[in-house]
Scaffold this motif. Structure first.
Motif, PDB file in Angstrom:
ATOM      1  N   GLN A 160       0.830  -1.208   0.000  1.00 55.98           N
ATOM      2  CA  GLN A 160       0.000   0.000   0.000  1.00 55.98           C
ATOM      3  C   GLN A 160       0.864   1.257   0.000  1.00 55.98           C
ATOM      4  O   GLN A 160       0.529   2.250  -0.652  1.00 55.98           O
ATOM      5  N   LEU A 161       1.967   1.226   0.744  1.00 51.56           N
ATOM      6  CA  LEU A 161       2.865   2.379   0.757  1.00 51.56           C
ATOM      7  C   LEU A 161       3.488   2.598  -0.621  1.00 51.56           C
ATOM      8  O   LEU A 161       3.623   3.736  -1.085  1.00 51.56           O
ATOM      9  N   HIS A 162       3.855   1.503  -1.281  1.00 50.80           N
ATOM     10  CA  HIS A 162       4.451   1.598  -2.615  1.00 50.80           C
ATOM     11  C   HIS A 162       3.436   2.133  -3.622  1.00 50.80           C
ATOM     12  O   HIS A 162       3.770   2.996  -4.450  1.00 50.80           O
ATOM     13  N   THR A 163       2.195   1.667  -3.524  1.00 50.86           N
ATOM     14  CA  THR A 163       1.145   2.108  -4.441  1.00 50.86           C
ATOM     15  C   THR A 163       0.901   3.603  -4.320  1.00 50.86           C
ATOM     16  O   THR A 163       0.667   4.296  -5.315  1.00 50.86           O
ATOM     17  N   SER A 164       0.988   4.121  -3.077  1.00 51.56           N
ATOM     18  CA  SER A 164       0.748   5.545  -2.846  1.00 51.56           C
ATOM     19  C   SER A 164       2.010   6.392  -3.007  1.00 51.56           C
ATOM     20  O   SER A 164       1.964   7.613  -2.840  1.00 51.56           O
ATOM     21  N   GLY A 165       3.140   5.735  -3.329  1.00 57.86           N
ATOM     22  CA  GLY A 165       4.393   6.462  -3.507  1.00 57.86           C
ATOM     23  C   GLY A 165       4.998   6.945  -2.205  1.00 57.86           C
ATOM     24  O   GLY A 165       5.809   7.871  -2.195  1.00 57.86           O
ATOM     25  N   ARG A 166       4.626   6.308  -1.095  1.00 56.76           N
ATOM     26  CA  ARG A 166       5.093   6.756   0.220  1.00 56.76           C
ATOM     27  C   ARG A 166       6.078   5.782   0.868  1.00 56.76           C
ATOM     28  O   ARG A 166       6.334   5.857   2.067  1.00 56.76           O
TER      29      ARG A 166
END
Length: 387
Positions: free
Chosen positions: A170-176
């Motif tokens: 989820q962090l990767h998907t949001s660029g975070r």
């Protein structure tokens, strides 16, 4: 459900640690008690990989050296939920902080979940699993531990190891995915697990209502209390409660008879140290005025209050834009510290810097402006030609 290994001898520990050496990450948790001691007493260590779950019993082992090597292996990521208390325990055992760290509670904030999201809430949210709560009041100091207790303890890492890839995705998907690096590195700072004696007065409840020499007495007594608590491994309040320190600071007694009038000083532990307490109060009286503790009283101007109101609106806008609660992102006090150039404003640290801090700084420096278009707030960068 996988049955956890119960590690209660040195050979089993060494075998487990040999297996852990090849892991890229481990889920980690502890059970401890500190109601009757200064330092937390480590009662159980839970650890999990994708293949193995184990409960390590420190009461049964001669030493934890093989496992400590795993904790300090920089090639293995340690996944914890609300890591600070667990890390504090290992710091006091070894005078080093394990690492690298991934704290799922901090990471959950960037997923739009509540601040200080509990482990059970995170497991339910991401794995749709309700955790068993029947062993919540277990006394982990008692032995033997039964199967239900061990399974309950193991659940704290059983699902933690499953949460990790989901949160990363989820962090990767949001660029975070890189926004939390600073927060996690901060968790490895030894200074946050051992407060200097001369700053402990700030932790005494009620000190904000005092001033001048009264604060000097609080500072002396807080340092004295800390030394005794550490040496005798007692809770601070058992040595001298906060409300008693405040009462002593207000009354500033000079003779043993005056101590008898202070409620809370009549227990044997405090009563026998009356002369020491009076000596600390005398030391506070002798302290030069320039060394007295100070509570900042700086107030913002009317113009600054208007700017803070404006920045709070921007903060709310940025929080909603990023799917994060405004209260988690920052408070009015945080914005005030940013405006008044506080040494370490929270909004310029860790993930908050990426979401809000940088943009608020650019507004203050004139690099961004606020616009309202179609009844919606917008931020617009200003080029050098527009200035």
């Amino acid at each position: 459900m996988q049955t956890p290994l119960y590690i209660d001898n040195q050979t089993a520990l060494e075998t487990l640690c040999e297996e852990l050496k090849s892991a890229s990450c481990i889920a980690l948790d502890t059970e401890f008690l500190r109601e009757k001691t200064y330092s937390a007493r480590l009662c159980l260590i839970q650890v999990a990989t994708e293949q193995t779950i184990a409960c390590i019993d420190p009461f049964k082992l001669g030493n934890l050296d093989p496992f400590m090597e795993i904790l300090f292996d920089r090639h293995i990521i340690k996944i914890l939920h609300s890591a600070r208390q667990d890390l504090e325990i290992f710091y006091h055992l070894s005078h080093k902080v394990p690492g690298p760290i991934f704290d799922t509670q901090i990471a959950a904030t960037l997923l739009g979940l509540p601040d200080q999201c509990g482990y059970a809430t995170l497991v339910k949210q991401l794995l749709t699993i309700e955790l068993d709560k029947t062993q919540t009041r277990t006394d982990w100091n008692q032995r033997p531990l039964d199967t239900a207790q061990l399974n309950y303890a193991a659940d704290d890492v059983r699902y933690l190891i499953q949460l990790y890839p989901l949160i990363l995705q989820q962090l990767h998907t949001s660029g975070r995915q890189d926004w939390l690096n600073e927060d996690f590195i901060h968790l490895e700072d030894p200074d946050i697990y051992q407060l200097p004696l001369d700053t402990l007065w700030k932790k005494v409840s009620g000190h904000g209502r005092l001033k001048g020499k009264q604060l000097a007495i609080v500072k002396q007594l807080a340092g004295w209390r800390e030394k005794h608590a550490r040496t005798q491994d007692l809770p601070r309040k058992w040595v001298l409660a906060d409300d008693v320190i405040i009462a002593l600071a207000r009354m500033a007694p000079e003779h043993p008879q005056q101590l008898e009038k202070i409620r809370g000083l009549n227990n044997s532990r405090s009563k026998n140290r009356g002369e020491e307490i009076l000596a600390e109060i005398r030391a506070a009286h002798d302290m030069p005025k320039e060394q007295w503790p100070l509570i900042p009283t700086k107030k913002t101007s009317q113009d600054e209050d208007v700017i803070i109101d404006l920045l709070m609106s921007v903060l709310k806008f940025l929080a909603e834009k990023n799917g994060i609660s405004p209260a988690i992102l920052g408070t009015r006090k945080d914005v005030e510290k940013l405006l008044t150039h506080d040494a370490q404003p929270t909004l310029m640290q860790g993930w908050r810097k990426h979401i809000a801090g940088n943009q608020l700084e650019e507004i203050l420096s004139g690099q961004q402006i606020l616009k309202i278009q179609n009844r919606k707030l917008q931020l617009e960068s200003i080029t050098s030609n527009q200035k």
